[in-house]
Scaffold this motif. Sequence first.
Motif, PDB file in Angstrom:
ATOM      1  N   HIS A 230       0.858  -1.181   0.000  1.00 13.31           N
ATOM      2  CA  HIS A 230       0.000   0.000   0.000  1.00 13.31           C
ATOM      3  C   HIS A 230       0.901   1.240   0.000  1.00 13.31           C
ATOM      4  CE1 HIS A 230      -2.973  -2.999   1.045  1.00 13.31           C
ATOM      5  NE2 HIS A 230      -3.927  -2.100   0.947  1.00 13.31           N
ATOM      6  N   ARG A 231       1.736   1.290  -1.009  1.00 13.30           N
ATOM      7  CA  ARG A 231       2.743   2.347  -1.097  1.00 13.30           C
ATOM      8  C   ARG A 231       2.797   2.849  -2.531  1.00 13.30           C
ATOM      9  NH1 ARG A 231       7.773  -0.220   0.373  1.00 13.30           N
ATOM     10  NH2 ARG A 231       7.135   0.023   2.561  1.00 13.30           N
ATOM     11  N   ALA A 232       2.739   4.163  -2.682  1.00  9.72           N
ATOM     12  CA  ALA A 232       2.785   4.789  -4.006  1.00  9.72           C
ATOM     13  C   ALA A 232       3.874   5.835  -4.025  1.00  9.72           C
ATOM     14  CB  ALA A 232       1.433   5.426  -4.337  1.00  9.72           C
ATOM     15  N   ILE A 233       4.358   6.131  -5.229  1.00  3.98           N
ATOM     16  CA  ILE A 233       5.330   7.210  -5.404  1.00  3.98           C
ATOM     17  C   ILE A 233       4.875   8.075  -6.569  1.00  3.98           C
ATOM     18  CG2 ILE A 233       6.879   5.797  -6.848  1.00  3.98           C
ATOM     19  CD1 ILE A 233       9.216   7.318  -5.414  1.00  3.98           C
ATOM     20  N   VAL A 234       4.810   9.369  -6.312  1.00  6.77           N
ATOM     21  CA  VAL A 234       4.356  10.354  -7.287  1.00  6.77           C
ATOM     22  C   VAL A 234       5.482  11.348  -7.487  1.00  6.77           C
ATOM     23  CG1 VAL A 234       2.649  12.151  -7.777  1.00  6.77           C
ATOM     24  CG2 VAL A 234       1.966  10.094  -6.518  1.00  6.77           C
ATOM     25  N   GLY A 235       5.795  11.663  -8.727  1.00  9.34           N
ATOM     26  CA  GLY A 235       6.863  12.612  -8.991  1.00  9.34           C
ATOM     27  C   GLY A 235       6.476  13.618 -10.042  1.00  9.34           C
ATOM     28  N   VAL A 236       6.945  14.852  -9.858  1.00 13.72           N
ATOM     29  CA  VAL A 236       6.657  15.951 -10.767  1.00 13.72           C
ATOM     30  C   VAL A 236       7.954  16.412 -11.417  1.00 13.72           C
ATOM     31  CG1 VAL A 236       5.656  18.253 -10.980  1.00 13.72           C
ATOM     32  CG2 VAL A 236       4.783  16.675  -9.253  1.00 13.72           C
ATOM     33  N   SER A 237       7.985  16.464 -12.763  1.00 11.26           N
ATOM     34  CA  SER A 237       9.141  16.958 -13.499  1.00 11.26           C
ATOM     35  C   SER A 237      10.381  16.153 -13.097  1.00 11.26           C
ATOM     36  CB  SER A 237       9.310  18.458 -13.235  1.00 11.26           C
ATOM     37  OG  SER A 237      10.323  19.008 -14.040  1.00 11.26           O
ATOM     38  N   MET A 238      11.388  16.804 -12.493  1.00 14.84           N
ATOM     39  CA  MET A 238      12.560  16.068 -12.018  1.00 14.84           C
ATOM     40  C   MET A 238      12.137  14.920 -11.109  1.00 14.84           C
ATOM     41  SD  MET A 238      15.641  17.469  -9.527  1.00 14.84           S
ATOM     42  CE  MET A 238      14.637  17.452  -8.030  1.00 14.84           C
ATOM     43  N   GLY A 239      11.119  15.177 -10.275  1.00 16.38           N
ATOM     44  CA  GLY A 239      10.635  14.136  -9.372  1.00 16.38           C
ATOM     45  C   GLY A 239       9.980  12.979 -10.091  1.00 16.38           C
ATOM     46  N   GLY A 240       9.365  13.248 -11.266  1.00 16.77           N
ATOM     47  CA  GLY A 240       8.789  12.164 -12.054  1.00 16.77           C
ATOM     48  C   GLY A 240       9.860  11.220 -12.547  1.00 16.77           C
ATOM     49  N   SER A 241      10.966  11.798 -13.023  1.00 13.43           N
ATOM     50  CA  SER A 241      12.097  10.974 -13.433  1.00 13.43           C
ATOM     51  C   SER A 241      12.656  10.198 -12.244  1.00 13.43           C
ATOM     52  CB  SER A 241      13.182  11.874 -14.045  1.00 13.43           C
ATOM     53  OG  SER A 241      14.366  11.168 -14.298  1.00 13.43           O
ATOM     54  N   GLY A 242      12.760  10.885 -11.087  1.00  9.91           N
ATOM     55  CA  GLY A 242      13.268  10.221  -9.899  1.00  9.91           C
ATOM     56  C   GLY A 242      12.342   9.126  -9.404  1.00  9.91           C
ATOM     57  N   ALA A 243      11.029   9.343  -9.524  1.00 12.08           N
ATOM     58  CA  ALA A 243      10.070   8.316  -9.102  1.00 12.08           C
ATOM     59  C   ALA A 243      10.220   7.059  -9.947  1.00 12.08           C
ATOM     60  CB  ALA A 243       8.648   8.863  -9.194  1.00 12.08           C
TER      61      ALA A 243
ATOM     62  N   VAL B  42       1.939   7.623   0.536  1.00  9.72           N
ATOM     63  CA  VAL B  42       2.305   8.150  -0.776  1.00  9.72           C
ATOM     64  C   VAL B  42       3.514   9.053  -0.622  1.00  9.72           C
ATOM     65  CG1 VAL B  42       1.543   9.456  -2.792  1.00  9.72           C
ATOM     66  CG2 VAL B  42      -0.117   8.099  -1.483  1.00  9.72           C
ATOM     67  N   TYR B  43       4.539   8.815  -1.429  1.00  7.20           N
ATOM     68  CA  TYR B  43       5.726   9.662  -1.462  1.00  7.20           C
ATOM     69  C   TYR B  43       5.621  10.594  -2.668  1.00  7.20           C
ATOM     70  CZ  TYR B  43       7.697   6.549   2.037  1.00  7.20           C
ATOM     71  OH  TYR B  43       7.914   5.837   3.190  1.00  7.20           O
ATOM     72  N   ILE B  44       5.801  11.903  -2.438  1.00  8.55           N
ATOM     73  CA  ILE B  44       5.716  12.884  -3.517  1.00  8.55           C
ATOM     74  C   ILE B  44       7.088  13.532  -3.703  1.00  8.55           C
ATOM     75  CG2 ILE B  44       4.616  14.986  -4.344  1.00  8.55           C
ATOM     76  CD1 ILE B  44       2.168  14.310  -2.772  1.00  8.55           C
ATOM     77  N   LEU B  45       7.650  13.373  -4.905  1.00 11.55           N
ATOM     78  CA  LEU B  45       8.968  13.920  -5.230  1.00 11.55           C
ATOM     79  C   LEU B  45       8.790  15.206  -6.028  1.00 11.55           C
ATOM     80  CD1 LEU B  45      10.898  10.664  -6.262  1.00 11.55           C
ATOM     81  CD2 LEU B  45      10.230  11.485  -3.984  1.00 11.55           C
TER      82      LEU B  45
END
Length: 742
Positions: A164-177, A648-651
């Motif tokens: 029950h773990r998700a990772i969400v990343g935006v821009s640089m964080g999307g690549s990192g996710a 949920v982890y947000i990068l």
Amino acid sequence: MLRFSLLLLLAGPACSPGVNELQCGDEVTGSFSQTESLTIGSSGKSAALASIRYLNGSKTTTASLSCEIVDTQWQAVSPAIEFSSDAEVYDAAGYRITLPYSNIQSEELSAIHVASIAPAGDAQLIPAGDVAINGDGTISFNVNYLGKYQLVVTPPLNRTVDKHRAIVGVSMGGSGALSTVLANPGQFSFLANLCGAPGPDRDYAINFIKEHVLGGFCDSEHQAQGEGNVGELCPSRRPVFTEQFELTSTFDALLSQQGEGIGLTMNRRLYLKALRDMSRALGNPTSYNPAHPYLPAGVPLSYLSQTRADQCANTVVLDDYYDVRFNPAGAHQVLTFCDGTDEVGMPGVFSQTAPHDNPWQVLLAVDVNGNGQRDFGEPIIFQDQEPWDDFGVDKLPDESETGLLGAYHPTKNPDPAGDNFHHIHNPLGTEDNFRYDPGEDYEDLGLDGVACPGSCPYDFGEGDGTHTVNPNVARWLAEGIQTDVTVPANLRIWQDAGIRDFFNAHVAMDRANGRLFAQGHRSRASHGFERLSNVADEALFDAIDVDWSTIPDDVYVKYGDPNASEEEITQGNGRHVGTATQLIHRFTATFSWLSYHMPGGDRSLAAGPAETIEKTYTSNTGRESPYIVFLPPGYNDEKNSEKRYPVVYILHGYGAGSDPTLGAIFETFMLNETVAEENRMQKMIVVFPDGKCRPGGGLPLPSGGDQCETGTFFLDAPAEGARIGTDLTELITIIDNDYRTL
């Protein structure tokens, strides 16, 4: 004349909302264009409509229709329509096809996909573009090849939620996710990559940097053909993917979008800093220096300890530096250089008059005029791999191929062998896919592509009996969605990108979506969030209204209006961040999707206050890493002391950071009284890790710390510096130990 063969299958029991009792109508002949569809109804059934039109252009084509029967290995729920033409089989902009569907339960809508049926009868599922479930019992989608298409229902994937773990990343964080998921298989059940940069298809990302960001120069082939001399400007030979809304630029005129919806101030200094940080995180894609993965070949480590002024004043000049494109005879010196000043009133354009004081560090230029500095038009070295013929494993270009339909013809048979890469029709194609595939012909000449005439101190890989890829580029590729990178089958994936993204994340995601589809991730591509809830306009979209049971587990949304006005574009339409409305949709849709697919969950209104906590931990690498934890409403209530929550982890993106005010937004959605409980966002723990460069700063970088300027890309750097990938796995353990995670 274009001929359609339409099979209208007889339906079984009435099943809303599909059209039932479809029958073949009489043969119909007509024409279609971009503005006028050719529409065919079944005999006496006006609701059963099939149609085709061009997506763009001014062409008009005459067509006819007749019926036949086709069987595939999947449950057919639509007519099978065959399109054939005496004039063409392919249109770069594409065709918009609409088919009626029938004999289906509503819950099976999530399993509807498009099957392409080859002339020999073989069928394959394709990731058709911009799929829309219309309200009249039809489904529309985009394709680029004429052929035979049918809607089918595929068996369920039977995925489970192991974590029950998700990772969400935006821009640089999307690549990192994406990198985090690939490095930790099985640790996440959900990945959301929001306009990740660099894009997930790294073959394309590398090619785009080479051909456009660092390109635009005449090479030795241009010179030999009289099209321009080395040291002058020439357009890339690689066709622009206009049907995918690809944006182009050149090194001396870098793309600079002005206005809203970008998230960054676009000028030459931004490009310098961002490419330097990418090279620190992944390695230098332009060259290979065995002494250091960041530096170009031939540049000593001592160069990095100099001040900016000294790096600009003390240019590193290299002799005997060969390059097949720009210096095949080694006649010109190659040198480091400084940049960073835009032409007045022209952001992104290299100034030919003002001084430049910002060292590129990772680039080398060919000093064509021999004046000891890099001038406008002088080319940039980019040695990513040994030269090869990207003709596919059959080793033949299209013009030399022969297939089922005979020999090559530019419009009637452009790909006789059927081996060309296409993100919809052939995502595993080996011709023109921007990567070397075993079996293709290559020249074992090293990264410089030149047979060494004697002294070649800066080459790598010549004569080693294998196709050599720059080891730094190999690292880039390992962090993306490639044909040789397997993405966990149980992972649910959300992707989004704007059609005017300055780094063309949308093109990279098109390609990655095709490769994911080929691996069994049955995504549905939609152009615009409004497709998710079948409303007419994005302004009417509300993530609460989406019936996720009718949509596949994996989702890919391209946002942005292709016909937006200049004013709308300036306001951010389709850009990296998007308009305010698009940005809201991006996050609300992502978390609505997550909340739906997370099993169970607390969606009740009865809850105490939420809590946002700002903390710091010291990782095993010694880094002091700040992070933020949002605890959902009711977490601290004594009655919930045994309750556990998904996490949920947000990068965050490049140049950004974790924002403690976001917790209030999540709390609002989790306690929204106007929403039915089953549609309300469930309560989750949300964690915001830190990916900023610490201490960061300008050049030269201070000793110690992450050894980067602005963003780490959430990776372990290949040399000294950031170890954020490792630190992030430690943070997951800390969160699981300190909080009640599921």
